[in-house]
Scaffold this motif. Structure first.
Motif, short mmCIF file in Angstrom:
data_model
loop_
_atom_site.label_atom_id
_atom_site.label_comp_id
_atom_site.label_asym_id
_atom_site.label_seq_id
_atom_site.Cartn_x
_atom_site.Cartn_y
_atom_site.Cartn_z
N ARG A 182 -7.57 4.71 0.04
CA ARG A 182 -8.36 4.36 0.01
C ARG A 182 -9.72 5.90 -0.24
O ARG A 182 -10.87 5.07 -1.17
CB ARG A 182 -8.76 3.16 1.02
CG ARG A 182 -10.71 2.51 1.30
CD ARG A 182 -10.28 2.12 0.32
NE ARG A 182 -11.63 0.99 0.70
CZ ARG A 182 -12.27 0.45 -0.37
NH1 ARG A 182 -12.62 0.88 -1.55
NH2 ARG A 182 -12.96 -0.23 0.13
N ALA A 225 1.95 2.83 2.39
CA ALA A 225 1.09 3.92 3.65
C ALA A 225 2.76 4.29 4.48
O ALA A 225 2.57 5.30 4.74
CB ALA A 225 0.54 3.43 4.31
N ILE A 267 -1.68 2.99 -2.38
CA ILE A 267 -3.06 3.09 -2.31
C ILE A 267 -3.41 3.94 -1.95
O ILE A 267 -2.95 4.20 -0.95
CB ILE A 267 -3.26 2.04 -2.07
CG1 ILE A 267 -3.20 0.61 -3.13
CG2 ILE A 267 -5.01 2.01 -1.48
CD1 ILE A 267 -3.60 -0.56 -1.99
N CYS A 282 0.71 -1.51 -0.17
CA CYS A 282 -0.13 -0.11 -0.03
C CYS A 282 0.91 1.67 -0.09
O CYS A 282 0.34 2.21 -0.47
CB CYS A 282 -0.84 0.28 0.91
SG CYS A 282 -0.32 0.15 3.01
N GLN A 332 1.76 3.96 -8.54
CA GLN A 332 0.85 2.73 -8.72
C GLN A 332 1.10 1.84 -7.34
O GLN A 332 0.37 1.31 -6.58
CB GLN A 332 0.53 2.29 -9.77
CG GLN A 332 1.88 1.80 -10.04
CD GLN A 332 1.18 0.46 -11.00
OE1 GLN A 332 0.91 -0.36 -10.98
NE2 GLN A 332 1.75 0.79 -12.03
N CYS A 371 -2.69 8.28 3.96
CA CYS A 371 -1.79 7.25 2.93
C CYS A 371 -0.98 8.34 2.56
O CYS A 371 -0.35 8.43 1.78
CB CYS A 371 -2.16 7.15 2.15
SG CYS A 371 -3.33 8.53 0.28
#
Ligand code: FES
Ligand code: FES
Lengths: 170, 748
Positions: free
Chosen positions: A132, A45, A130, A43, A127, A99
């Motif tokens: 959300r 983060a 992420i 992800c 990419q 994020c």
């Protein structure tokens, strides 16, 4: 004891050698700007810079950090004055914000590598991060703004009208 | 690093006394004390009412009592108060309200913050402004009509002298709060904060990593917990092998969680907690733990088989929800017939921040820090599991790294409280992504079946629609096995068509997982099915999708579905105030066609699809452009139009619409939770993918300018997305997708 450079200062920590850098930062050093999202490099983060490269700190054991230099969101520009942070503010990018530390650290690394990325280059590099909440259109716009401001010396003045010119009232 | 509140020696300032409730359930000013609740600040500033206090330096503290999860409410609520207060926005400091019954409901879901509190927040601002004006008048010894407030000052009309709010605050705080009916309000044309794209108040901290989320809370002396939870709902711990886990360096304790029974409500799941000195040790300890389970009845649940069963029953007659004329007979007589069955799998929230809560418990009470959407609910749940009174539980609300409905469930707060009590230390319970995906409150798996009959001239003469999905109500009452009226009122029983022979029916569907509400809830499946079927009927009739919608919607009117037998809840708002307004629905539809230029020719393999949906009292139309080449779907562009009545912050409305498009795309393209042997198969973002930047289209959002009552914004963008996308895919490729997600059929 593991010694490394953290946000341009010498740091040393006592931790089990397999502890991911993420948890050393968050739990031991109490730098919680770097976020936990997945724990398996899915992800972004937890993105930080390791010797200038964007890495996922959730899968980077602390033993691999010895002697290296780590930069986290807290070390970027605490006054939020980095052109990427400024572009984020200009475009009012965050929704929940969770994020965004990772997005910003990735974007900074991208622009250091490629000062004038096109859409495809931005997509390819970003990419792994992420969001959300779905702030991608603004992240992309902000990266382009930051690229421009890094490539010129002009002062980027904050203007929220500018940031919201996609669509209009009808 | 936080120091917990000394719950025994809390000062009088930490509490607020209140009584009585206004229409919104909150209290203007302080009245006779009957109950104690936690106050938002311990600041020494001058309080003018529950929401407004002013410092000597003119800092205006405004309480936001709703939870921030990305929708911008910590900016929106204060914008309303500051407008009527005539405050200088640059002097506004937002204070997060604690769980406090005096605020009215703090349950931040249902896209309701603005519509439920717009009037009350204006009252708070106007009341404080009146007090400041009275203070100014008193100071100058003139009548109050000789002064006015403007941009953080009170101005003397006669002399043009100005006094700052800070200067007058103490004097103002001693003036009794005016009666509600004495308040005057600004005219909307004079607004200069409401309706403006004010940047979000947390922006500077969000870009330098200094905001605090639930996962970030640090309390002196705290330990960390990770919990192995029952893999099947209702499963019980049979035995635990702890030795290996206890050998992990940093692991302090292994705790079997108290066993729970049905209904599941917000109770913690059965499980075993590993407590450690840091998160990594807790996670490692958990891996070394061996738990044997008594799995129980739900171990038989298999989502694929379940969906097949529902799909079989849905083509048969169900229980009537809404009825006009005789649809069965009309269908039989119809010249042309068309039908479609649409399915949506289980979905999960997967907010970027997995749930987390930190608790401290001692003899006097409990203090919690949590990323909760509903602090009062967390307070009650925690009080319940600890056997305390709600006012003994202090709930601090952090920022939420996304909520989408997940964080209005209190299982994680209850877990922290139970473990903090057990260990007599501050405990932070960390949910991993795997925990979040595997132990969620799932969006229901569902089946929808639609049938229509057309006359010779291709107009619709019969319409039958059915739905079946396990109900959210089961989570609270395990005897329930069919959709409730509340859920059917989310895009099914309230569907907006006027057809002579119309029938809406439901079928039973027992629950086997914890069922919860996820951003736009049942509007997801109902919006997908309805928007897809209208497109199919349009094609059969040789009409454009827009034309078909306009025909089915009929003339402009306020639709009354109650007269057709459906007990419509209308999102808990009076239907007179928020009717089903066909004209507004048509307006957003027509606008999206125009703005996206949907009817213009596209390249080969490219096409636009459209859909429109009313939910949360707002009207949204979406147009989506895709290309389908060699089995690969690419979403190229999306255009949306929202009519949500009065808007507080157009930039946040647009950002919510951008987010809703992307959230809807994640669902439609890739969202799927499977269950095998009662256990969720997926576990992290690799097998429960979320849309990434390279899949994200260009998005344009348009807001209908409106003086109508404020309606929802956070959720209503989602429902039309899947249908608009599948309609576009059909036009581009000839393939109709009726079973989400799309990645079962195409690369995405
Ligand atoms: S937490 Fe490291 S990539 Fe997700
Ligand atoms: S802003 Fe919420 S996850 Fe990106």
């Amino acid at each position: 004891m593991i010694r490394f450079t953290l946000n341009d200062k010498a740091a040393e920590v006592e931790a089990e050698s397999d502890t991911p850098l993420l948890w050393v930062l968050r739990d031991i050093l109490q730098l919680t700007g770097t976020k936990f999202g997945c724990g398996m490099a899915q992800c972004g983060a937890c993105t930080v810079h390791l010797d200038g490269q964007a890495i996922r700190s959730c899968v980077m054991p602390i033993s691999a950090i010895e002697g290296k230099s780590v930069k986290t969101i807290e070390g970027l520009k605490p006054d939020s004055n980095h052109p990427v942070q400024q572009a984020w503010i200009e475009h009012n990018v965050p929704q929940c914000g969770y994020c965004q530390s990772g997005q910003i650290m990735s974007a900074v690394a991208l622009l250091e590598q490629n000062p004038d990325p096109d859409d495809e280059a931005i997509d390819n590099f970003m990419q792994g991060n992420i969001c959300r909440c779905g702030t991608y259109p603004r992240i992309k716009a902000a990266i382009k703004t930051a690229a421009k401001s890094l490539n010129t010396t002009s002062n980027n003045k904050f203007n929220y009208e500018l940031a919201t010119n996609v669509g209009e009232n009808v | 690093m936080k120091t917990p509140t000394d719950l025994k020696n809390v000062s009088r300032r930490d509490f607020l006394k209140y009584t009585g409730v206004a229409s919104t359930g909150l209290v203007l000013g302080m009245a006779v004390p009957t109950q104690t609740v936690w106050a938002a600040t311990e600041s020494k500033s001058n309080e003018l009412n529950l929401f407004v206090s002013i410092e000597q330096d003119s800092t205006v503290n405004i309480v936001c009592h709703r939870s921030e999860m990305g929708q911008g409410i910590r900016t929106g609520i204060p914008q309303i108060v500051a407008e009527e207060l005539c405050a200088d926005w640059s002097k506004v400091n937002v204070v997060q309200g604690l769980a406090n019954a005096a605020y009215g409901s703090q349950n931040t879901d249902g896209s309701r913050s603005i519509r439920n509190f717009y009037t009350a927040m204006r009252q708070m601002g106007a009341s404080a402004r009146t007090m400041l004006e009275s203070a100014g008048a008193k100071f100058w010894k003139v009548s109050v009509d000789k002064v006015y407030a403007e941009n953080g000052f009170v101005v003397n009309k006669t002399t043009n002298q100005k006094l700052s709010f800070g200067y007058l605050a103490e004097l103002a705080s001693k003036i009794p709060a005016p009666n509600l009916d004495k308040l005057t309000f600004k005219k909307p044309e004079n607004f200069n904060i409401i309706g403006k794209p004010v940047p979000i108040v947390d922006l500077p901290k969000m870009v330098n990593g200094t905001t605090e989320f639930g996962q970030d809370v640090l309390v002196e002396g705290m330990v960390y917990a990770s919990i192995e939870r029952s893999p099947v709902i209702g499963a019980k711990v049979k035995s635990v092998y702890k030795d290996d886990a206890l050998k992990v360096k940093g692991v302090i304790d292994i705790v079997v969680m108290p066993e729970q029974s049905f209904p599941v409500v917000f109770k913690p799941l059965n499980g075993v907690a590993v407590i450690a000195t840091n998160t990594w040790a807790a996670l490692k300890g958990r891996k070394a733990l061996k738990v044997e389970w008594d799995l129980g009845e739900n171990k038989k649940h298999d989502s694929e088989q379940y969906l097949a069963e529902l799909s079989n029953s849905i083509v048969t007659k169900g229980k009537v929800v809404r009825k006009v004329g005789d649809a069965y007979q009309a269908l039989e007589q119809a010249k042309h017939k068309i039908s479609g069955t649409y399915t949506v799998p289980y979905l999960v929230h997967a907010p970027m921040e997995p749930p987390a809560a930190t608790a401290v418990v001692n003899d006097d009470g409990c203090e919690i820090w949590a990323c909760t959407q509903a602090p009062q609910g967390a307070q009650q749940t925690v009080a319940g599991v600890l056997g305390l009174k709600p006012e003994q539980v202090k709930v601090n609300i952090t920022l939420l790294g996304g909520g989408f409905g997940r964080k209005s469930k209190h299982d994680f707060s209850a877990e922290a409280a139970i473990l903090a009590k057990h260990t007599a230390k501050p405990v932070k319970v960390i949910w991993s992504r795997e925990d979040d995906i595997k132990s969620g409150y799932y969006h229901s798996i569902s089946v929808q079946h639609y049938e229509a009959g057309l006359t010779d001239s291709k107009s619709v003469s019969a319409w039958i629609q059915r739905t079946a999905f396990p109900s959210i109500i089961w989570t609270f009452n395990d005897q329930v096995n069919e959709p409730s009226d509340m859920e059917l009122g989310l895009g099914f029983g309230d569907m907006p068509f006027t057809i002579d022979n119309l029938l809406c029916e439901k079928h039973q569907a027992p629950a086997h997982l914890r069922i919860g509400w996820l951003r736009s809830v049942c509007n997801i499946q109902h919006g997908f099915a309805l928007g897809s079927f209208v497109d199919e009927v349009a094609i059969k009739s040789g009409k454009s999708t827009q034309q078909m919608w306009l025909e089915l919607l009929g003339e402009d009117k306020k639709l009354d579905v109650k007269t057709q037998g459906f007990d419509y809840k209308n999102y808990d708002m009076p239907i007179e105030d928020y009717p089903i307004d066909i004209a507004r629905l048509k307006n957003v539809l027509n606008l999206v066609v125009e703005k996206a230029n949907v009817n213009q020719a596209t390249l080969e393999n490219e096409a636009w699809g459209i859909s429109v949906h009313r939910s949360f009292l707002s009207y949204v139309a979406v147009a989506t452009k895709v290309s389908v080449i060699d089995g690969q779907v690419k979403v190229l562009e999306m255009v949306n139009v929202i009519d949500a009545g009065r808007i507080i912050n157009p930039d946040r409305v647009k950002s919510q619409m951008e987010g809703a498009m992307i959230f809807g795309l994640s669902i439609a393209l890739m969202g799927q939770i499977d269950v095998k042997n009662g256990t969720v198969v997926q576990s992290n973002y690799h097998d429960y993918p979320i849309l990434r930047m390279h899949q994200s289209p260009e998005i344009q959002s348009f807001i209908v300018e409106s003086d109508e009552l404020a309606a929802g914004v956070g959720e209503p963008g989602v429902p039309p997305v899947a249908a608009s996308l599948c309609n576009a895919i059909f036009k581009a490729s000839g393939k109709r997708i009726r079973d989400l997600p799309i990645n079962k059929h195409f690369r995405v």
